[in-house]
Design an enzyme around this catalytic site. Structure first.
Site, PDB file in Angstrom:
ATOM      1  N   GLN A  88     -53.132 -76.103  21.858  1.00  6.35           N
ATOM      2  CA  GLN A  88     -53.484 -74.725  21.524  1.00  6.35           C
ATOM      3  C   GLN A  88     -53.908 -74.563  20.069  1.00  6.35           C
ATOM      4  O   GLN A  88     -54.195 -73.455  19.622  1.00  6.35           O
ATOM      5  CB  GLN A  88     -52.291 -73.810  21.829  1.00  6.35           C
ATOM      6  CG  GLN A  88     -51.923 -73.788  23.303  1.00  6.35           C
ATOM      7  CD  GLN A  88     -50.572 -73.139  23.567  1.00  6.35           C
ATOM      8  OE1 GLN A  88     -49.926 -72.597  22.672  1.00  6.35           O
ATOM      9  NE2 GLN A  88     -50.122 -73.206  24.811  1.00  6.35           N
ATOM     10  N   HIS A 152     -48.149 -73.536  20.743  1.00  9.37           N
ATOM     11  CA  HIS A 152     -47.654 -72.357  20.047  1.00  9.37           C
ATOM     12  C   HIS A 152     -47.936 -72.325  18.543  1.00  9.37           C
ATOM     13  O   HIS A 152     -47.030 -72.265  17.714  1.00  9.37           O
ATOM     14  CB  HIS A 152     -46.143 -72.197  20.307  1.00  9.37           C
ATOM     15  CG  HIS A 152     -45.785 -72.174  21.757  1.00  9.37           C
ATOM     16  ND1 HIS A 152     -44.498 -72.225  22.214  1.00  9.37           N
ATOM     17  CD2 HIS A 152     -46.567 -72.119  22.879  1.00  9.37           C
ATOM     18  CE1 HIS A 152     -44.489 -72.204  23.547  1.00  9.37           C
ATOM     19  NE2 HIS A 152     -45.744 -72.140  23.968  1.00  9.37           N
ATOM     20  N   GLU A 246     -44.124 -60.227  26.137  1.00  9.39           N
ATOM     21  CA  GLU A 246     -43.550 -59.028  25.519  1.00  9.39           C
ATOM     22  C   GLU A 246     -44.562 -58.276  24.668  1.00  9.39           C
ATOM     23  O   GLU A 246     -45.462 -58.869  24.083  1.00  9.39           O
ATOM     24  CB  GLU A 246     -42.371 -59.403  24.612  1.00  9.39           C
ATOM     25  CG  GLU A 246     -41.200 -60.021  25.310  1.00  9.39           C
ATOM     26  CD  GLU A 246     -40.061 -60.352  24.362  1.00  9.39           C
ATOM     27  OE1 GLU A 246     -39.029 -60.831  24.854  1.00  9.39           O
ATOM     28  OE2 GLU A 246     -40.195 -60.124  23.134  1.00  9.39           O
ATOM     29  N   TYR A 256     -36.470 -60.775  17.265  1.00 10.17           N
ATOM     30  CA  TYR A 256     -37.032 -60.460  18.579  1.00 10.17           C
ATOM     31  C   TYR A 256     -36.545 -61.402  19.677  1.00 10.17           C
ATOM     32  O   TYR A 256     -37.027 -61.337  20.804  1.00 10.17           O
ATOM     33  CB  TYR A 256     -38.556 -60.380  18.476  1.00 10.17           C
ATOM     34  CG  TYR A 256     -38.938 -59.169  17.664  1.00 10.17           C
ATOM     35  CD1 TYR A 256     -39.062 -57.924  18.251  1.00 10.17           C
ATOM     36  CD2 TYR A 256     -39.065 -59.259  16.280  1.00 10.17           C
ATOM     37  CE1 TYR A 256     -39.324 -56.792  17.501  1.00 10.17           C
ATOM     38  CE2 TYR A 256     -39.329 -58.134  15.514  1.00 10.17           C
ATOM     39  CZ  TYR A 256     -39.456 -56.905  16.129  1.00 10.17           C
ATOM     40  OH  TYR A 256     -39.695 -55.783  15.390  1.00 10.17           O
TER      41      TYR A 256
END
Length: 371
Positions: A88, A152, A246, A256
């Site tokens: 990614q 990520h 989310e 979070y």
């Protein structure tokens, strides 16, 4: 009589359950009231988009190319830093300084091999565009350490109303190491001055070993971020694992939750945690089950789309549509599919001309034109 009582009890139970689970909100199809116009093709994975004051468009392509699009003519910008292209990772987001017309600063995030360790990690730079080439490149922040993992990297860039720069970075596949540890980069939302200095009122300034650029933490892989046009708050969305994407409103010093709390499962279906809420951890404003794999995020302020104005657009990589998330203040009250089957939708922005532009993998940049 018993049957009537049972039906009534079941209805009440389902109603309570629906209130507890915002993901139960039904997704409706949009009545087609628009057409599509290709603004630029031949861009395999268009990641970031930023409009210049003259109406031309800068687009990052994940493999490491930056394009300048004027009147549907695509020019490759020179002197772009070499990216760490893995999984990614690659050339990621791009944003203009709020005072770009005066200072000419462009901000870019990308996966970089610079620094400690093998592999790469997310880096933030700023530069200027002169004669279709990046110049005066300055390094503002580099996450460490590098890793060869491909997951990520994040990453989005947003300026708030006070001129602070926010950028997001994923936890790089180290879910049990990085996101909950403020002494480590990754799995964080950072806040900087426009020149890379750390604001003295950042929440962890002065704490031993803390990464003082951190503004909020406990993120998994945030690939959407936008400033609310009325409140000025920074909204963020992030990929969950198998379920549990989310939407969050970013608050100073807030946690979070990843991976302490999540609505998702491991990709093999095993449980990460049974905890959905915990004291000291921010609940998401909304979560998706199943995951839509969200990427890109934009509030609609344009009068060109009367039925969309005041609501939020989010791209779906997994289901290949644009989602209209309907808002009532900061409450999410509905969902609607836009641009169904358009392709893997990587980014969405509202242009200065009031039109919505989508970055779609394998197709390029597509403009939505209301009929």
């Amino acid at each position: 009589m018993k049957r009537i009582i049972y039906i009534l009890f079941s209805f009440l139970l389902m109603s309570c359950h629906a209130q507890e689970k915002p993901n139960d909100m039904q997704l409706h199809d949009e009545i087609i009231a628009y057409t599509f116009e290709t603004v630029a093709d031949g861009i395999p994975i268009p990641w970031g988009m930023a409009f210049l004051p003259d109406g031309s468009l800068l687009v990052t392509e994940k493999s490491g190319k930056l394009y300048h699009i004027q009147n549907k003519i695509k020019t490759e910008v020179k002197n772009v830093p070499t990216v760490y292209l893995r999984g990614q990772g690659g050339l990621l987001d791009i944003a203009l300084h709020p005072n770009y017309a005066q200072n000419g600063w462009i901000y870019i995030t990308y996966a970089s091999t610079e620094g400690e360790g093998t592999g790469g990690n997310t880096k933030l730079i700023r530069a200027k565009l002169e004669n279709e080439s990046l110049t005066q490149i300055e390094s503002l922040y580099k996450c460490a350490p590098n890793t060869t993992k491909g997951q990520h990297f994040g990453s989005r860039i947003v300026f708030d109303n006070q001129g602070y720069l926010f950028f997001s970075v994923g936890e790089r596949g180290e879910q049990f190491v990085n996101p909950q540890d403020i002494s480590r980069d990754n799995g964080k939302i950072y806040r900087l001055h426009d020149d890379g200095r750390i604001p003295t009122d950042n929440p962890f300034v002065g704490q031993p070993n803390a990464k003082e650029a951190i503004f909020a933490y406990g993120a998994r892989n945030p690939q959407g971020m936008a400033k609310h046009p009325t409140t000025g708050a920074i909204w963020e969305h992030e990929h969950g694992p198998k379920g549990g994407d989310e939407i969050n409103i970013i608050k100073k010093g807030a946690n979070y939750g990843w991976p302490v709390v999540t609505y998702g499962l491991n990709y093999d279906g095993t449980v990460i945690t049974s905890v959905k809420e915990k004291e000291g951890i921010e609940n998401p404003l909304y979560y998706w089950l199943p995951s839509i794999a969200p990427s890109g995020m934009a509030f609609v302020t344009s009068n060109r789309y009367p039925n969309w104005k005041g609501h939020l657009l989010v791209g779906s990589l997994k289901f290949q549509y644009l989602e209209l998330v309907k808002l009532n203040g900061t409450s999410i009250v509905g969902r609607q599919k836009i641009a169904t089957d358009i392709g893997r939708l990587r980014n969405v922005i509202e242009g200065p001309d009031g039109y919505i532009y989508m970055g779609v993998e394998g197709k390029g940049i597509i403009k939505i034109i209301p009929n």
